[in-house]
Design a protein around this motif. Structure first.
Motif, PDB file in Angstrom:
ATOM      1  N   ASN A   1      38.647 -29.584  17.362  1.00  0.00           N
ATOM      2  CA  ASN A   1      39.919 -28.968  16.969  1.00  0.00           C
ATOM      3  C   ASN A   1      40.273 -29.263  15.514  1.00  0.00           C
ATOM      4  OD1 ASN A   1      40.319 -31.651  17.485  1.00  0.00           O
ATOM      5  ND2 ASN A   1      42.308 -31.397  18.449  1.00  0.00           N
ATOM      6  N   THR A   2      39.422 -30.014  14.797  1.00  0.00           N
ATOM      7  CA  THR A   2      39.659 -30.270  13.379  1.00  0.00           C
ATOM      8  C   THR A   2      39.076 -29.127  12.549  1.00  0.00           C
ATOM      9  OG1 THR A   2      37.612 -31.532  13.140  1.00  0.00           O
ATOM     10  CG2 THR A   2      39.588 -32.770  13.741  1.00  0.00           C
ATOM     11  N   THR A   3      39.513 -29.018  11.309  1.00  0.00           N
ATOM     12  CA  THR A   3      39.041 -27.954  10.424  1.00  0.00           C
ATOM     13  C   THR A   3      37.592 -28.227  10.008  1.00  0.00           C
ATOM     14  OG1 THR A   3      41.274 -27.645   9.578  1.00  0.00           O
ATOM     15  CG2 THR A   3      39.477 -26.749   8.255  1.00  0.00           C
ATOM     16  N   PRO A   4      36.693 -27.263  10.211  1.00  0.00           N
ATOM     17  CA  PRO A   4      35.295 -27.474   9.816  1.00  0.00           C
ATOM     18  C   PRO A   4      35.128 -27.495   8.299  1.00  0.00           C
ATOM     19  CG  PRO A   4      35.606 -25.252  10.655  1.00  0.00           C
ATOM     20  CD  PRO A   4      36.905 -25.969  10.841  1.00  0.00           C
ATOM     21  N   ASP A   5      34.057 -28.143   7.838  1.00  0.00           N
ATOM     22  CA  ASP A   5      33.743 -28.182   6.411  1.00  0.00           C
ATOM     23  C   ASP A   5      33.070 -26.890   5.946  1.00  0.00           C
ATOM     24  OD1 ASP A   5      34.525 -30.965   5.758  1.00  0.00           O
ATOM     25  OD2 ASP A   5      32.995 -31.452   7.240  1.00  0.00           O
ATOM     26  N   GLU A   6      32.471 -26.171   6.871  1.00  0.00           N
ATOM     27  CA  GLU A   6      31.764 -24.934   6.527  1.00  0.00           C
ATOM     28  C   GLU A   6      31.882 -23.954   7.686  1.00  0.00           C
ATOM     29  OE1 GLU A   6      27.088 -23.630   5.857  1.00  0.00           O
ATOM     30  OE2 GLU A   6      27.666 -25.708   5.565  1.00  0.00           O
ATOM     31  N   THR A   7      32.042 -22.685   7.367  1.00  0.00           N
ATOM     32  CA  THR A   7      32.054 -21.639   8.388  1.00  0.00           C
ATOM     33  C   THR A   7      31.212 -20.469   7.898  1.00  0.00           C
ATOM     34  OG1 THR A   7      34.029 -20.574   7.494  1.00  0.00           O
ATOM     35  CG2 THR A   7      34.382 -22.243   9.204  1.00  0.00           C
ATOM     36  N   GLY A   8      30.796 -19.638   8.818  1.00  0.00           N
ATOM     37  CA  GLY A   8      30.017 -18.461   8.466  1.00  0.00           C
ATOM     38  C   GLY A   8      29.630 -17.695   9.707  1.00  0.00           C
ATOM     39  N   THR A   9      28.672 -16.810   9.555  1.00  0.00           N
ATOM     40  CA  THR A   9      28.185 -16.027  10.681  1.00  0.00           C
ATOM     41  C   THR A   9      26.659 -15.954  10.640  1.00  0.00           C
ATOM     42  OG1 THR A   9      28.401 -13.952   9.457  1.00  0.00           O
ATOM     43  CG2 THR A   9      30.259 -14.591  10.847  1.00  0.00           C
ATOM     44  N   PHE A  10      26.076 -15.807  11.803  1.00  0.00           N
ATOM     45  CA  PHE A  10      24.643 -15.587  11.966  1.00  0.00           C
ATOM     46  C   PHE A  10      24.457 -14.258  12.689  1.00  0.00           C
ATOM     47  CE2 PHE A  10      24.177 -20.453  12.466  1.00  0.00           C
ATOM     48  CZ  PHE A  10      23.935 -20.621  11.125  1.00  0.00           C
ATOM     49  N   THR A  11      23.289 -13.668  12.528  1.00  0.00           N
ATOM     50  CA  THR A  11      22.972 -12.458  13.282  1.00  0.00           C
ATOM     51  C   THR A  11      22.171 -12.785  14.540  1.00  0.00           C
ATOM     52  OG1 THR A  11      21.013 -12.096  11.922  1.00  0.00           O
ATOM     53  CG2 THR A  11      23.028 -10.951  11.269  1.00  0.00           C
ATOM     54  N   LEU A  12      21.673 -14.022  14.639  1.00  0.00           N
ATOM     55  CA  LEU A  12      20.978 -14.504  15.825  1.00  0.00           C
ATOM     56  C   LEU A  12      21.725 -15.691  16.397  1.00  0.00           C
ATOM     57  CD1 LEU A  12      17.270 -14.528  14.569  1.00  0.00           C
ATOM     58  CD2 LEU A  12      18.334 -12.855  16.089  1.00  0.00           C
ATOM     59  N   PHE A  13      21.590 -15.907  17.671  1.00  0.00           N
ATOM     60  CA  PHE A  13      22.222 -17.051  18.324  1.00  0.00           C
ATOM     61  C   PHE A  13      21.311 -18.266  18.162  1.00  0.00           C
ATOM     62  CE2 PHE A  13      24.216 -18.644  22.538  1.00  0.00           C
ATOM     63  CZ  PHE A  13      25.121 -19.392  21.836  1.00  0.00           C
ATOM     64  N   GLU A  14      21.059 -18.625  16.897  1.00  0.00           N
ATOM     65  CA  GLU A  14      20.166 -19.726  16.559  1.00  0.00           C
ATOM     66  C   GLU A  14      20.567 -20.265  15.190  1.00  0.00           C
ATOM     67  OE1 GLU A  14      15.386 -20.409  15.802  1.00  0.00           O
ATOM     68  OE2 GLU A  14      16.060 -18.653  16.887  1.00  0.00           O
ATOM     69  N   SER A  15      20.639 -21.590  15.075  1.00  0.00           N
ATOM     70  CA  SER A  15      20.991 -22.183  13.791  1.00  0.00           C
ATOM     71  C   SER A  15      19.731 -22.676  13.086  1.00  0.00           C
ATOM     72  CB  SER A  15      21.983 -23.327  13.984  1.00  0.00           C
ATOM     73  OG  SER A  15      21.409 -24.354  14.751  1.00  0.00           O
ATOM     74  N   PRO A  16      19.801 -22.885  11.774  1.00  0.00           N
ATOM     75  CA  PRO A  16      18.635 -23.377  11.035  1.00  0.00           C
ATOM     76  C   PRO A  16      18.201 -24.762  11.518  1.00  0.00           C
ATOM     77  CG  PRO A  16      20.346 -22.608   9.535  1.00  0.00           C
ATOM     78  CD  PRO A  16      20.945 -22.635  10.909  1.00  0.00           C
ATOM     79  N   THR A  17      16.914 -25.049  11.423  1.00  0.00           N
ATOM     80  CA  THR A  17      16.407 -26.375  11.784  1.00  0.00           C
ATOM     81  C   THR A  17      16.331 -27.248  10.534  1.00  0.00           C
ATOM     82  OG1 THR A  17      14.124 -25.656  11.507  1.00  0.00           O
ATOM     83  CG2 THR A  17      15.060 -25.479  13.717  1.00  0.00           C
ATOM     84  N   ASN A  18      16.316 -28.563  10.759  1.00  0.00           N
ATOM     85  CA  ASN A  18      16.202 -29.552   9.674  1.00  0.00           C
ATOM     86  C   ASN A  18      17.221 -29.306   8.564  1.00  0.00           C
ATOM     87  OD1 ASN A  18      13.969 -30.803  10.946  1.00  0.00           O
ATOM     88  ND2 ASN A  18      12.637 -29.218  10.141  1.00  0.00           N
ATOM     89  N   SER A  19      18.477 -29.151   8.956  1.00  0.00           N
ATOM     90  CA  SER A  19      19.510 -28.807   7.970  1.00  0.00           C
ATOM     91  C   SER A  19      20.406 -29.981   7.592  1.00  0.00           C
ATOM     92  CB  SER A  19      20.354 -27.646   8.487  1.00  0.00           C
ATOM     93  OG  SER A  19      21.019 -27.999   9.682  1.00  0.00           O
ATOM     94  N   GLY A  20      20.005 -31.208   7.909  1.00  0.00           N
ATOM     95  CA  GLY A  20      20.798 -32.352   7.478  1.00  0.00           C
ATOM     96  C   GLY A  20      20.927 -33.417   8.540  1.00  0.00           C
ATOM     97  N   ASP A  21      21.731 -34.410   8.233  1.00  0.00           N
ATOM     98  CA  ASP A  21      21.993 -35.525   9.137  1.00  0.00           C
ATOM     99  C   ASP A  21      23.499 -35.729   9.244  1.00  0.00           C
ATOM    100  OD1 ASP A  21      19.270 -36.359   9.614  1.00  0.00           O
ATOM    101  OD2 ASP A  21      19.256 -37.135   7.561  1.00  0.00           O
ATOM    102  N   ASN A  22      23.918 -36.350  10.314  1.00  0.00           N
ATOM    103  CA  ASN A  22      25.321 -36.732  10.529  1.00  0.00           C
ATOM    104  C   ASN A  22      26.279 -35.555  10.424  1.00  0.00           C
ATOM    105  OD1 ASN A  22      24.565 -39.467  10.876  1.00  0.00           O
ATOM    106  ND2 ASN A  22      24.485 -39.711   8.664  1.00  0.00           N
TER     107      ASN A  22
END
Length: 94
Positions: A21-42
């Motif tokens: 329920n907190t404000t996210p640091d980043e928002t956006g949209t994808f065209t697939l129901f899949e997020s990028p892999t190896n995109s960071g830690d924590n």
């Protein structure tokens, strides 16, 4: 499209203890129901959207995550009707 939200600087691995329920640091949209892999830690992320199957029948869903991931599905556009249909509690391959 699939809505994407990401929170940075998250410690721990327990999904239930994180406050989405907190404000996210980043928002956006994808065209697939899949997020990028190896995109960071924590970090924590949430993807939300509608699935409109083209035919009646049985469908198989897969999830993968780095430490914990959950997949929830609702039979309507009401989030209150959602049910967890898949969960991983540790790191998995994508």
């Amino acid at each position: 499209t699939i809505s994407y939200e990401r929170w940075e600087g998250i410690t721990g691995t327990n999904i239930s203890s994180f406050g989405f329920n907190t404000t996210p640091d980043e928002t956006g949209t994808f065209t697939l129901f899949e997020s990028p892999t190896n995109s960071g830690d924590n970090y924590a992320q949430r993807l939300r959207g509608y699935i409109c199957p083209p035919a009646t029948g049985a469908y198989t869903f897969f999830i993968a995550g780095d430490n914990q991931a959950e997949l929830w599905l609702s039979t309507s556009d009401n989030p209150a009707n959602r049910v967890r249909i898949a969960r991983v509690v540790t790191w998995t391959n994508s």
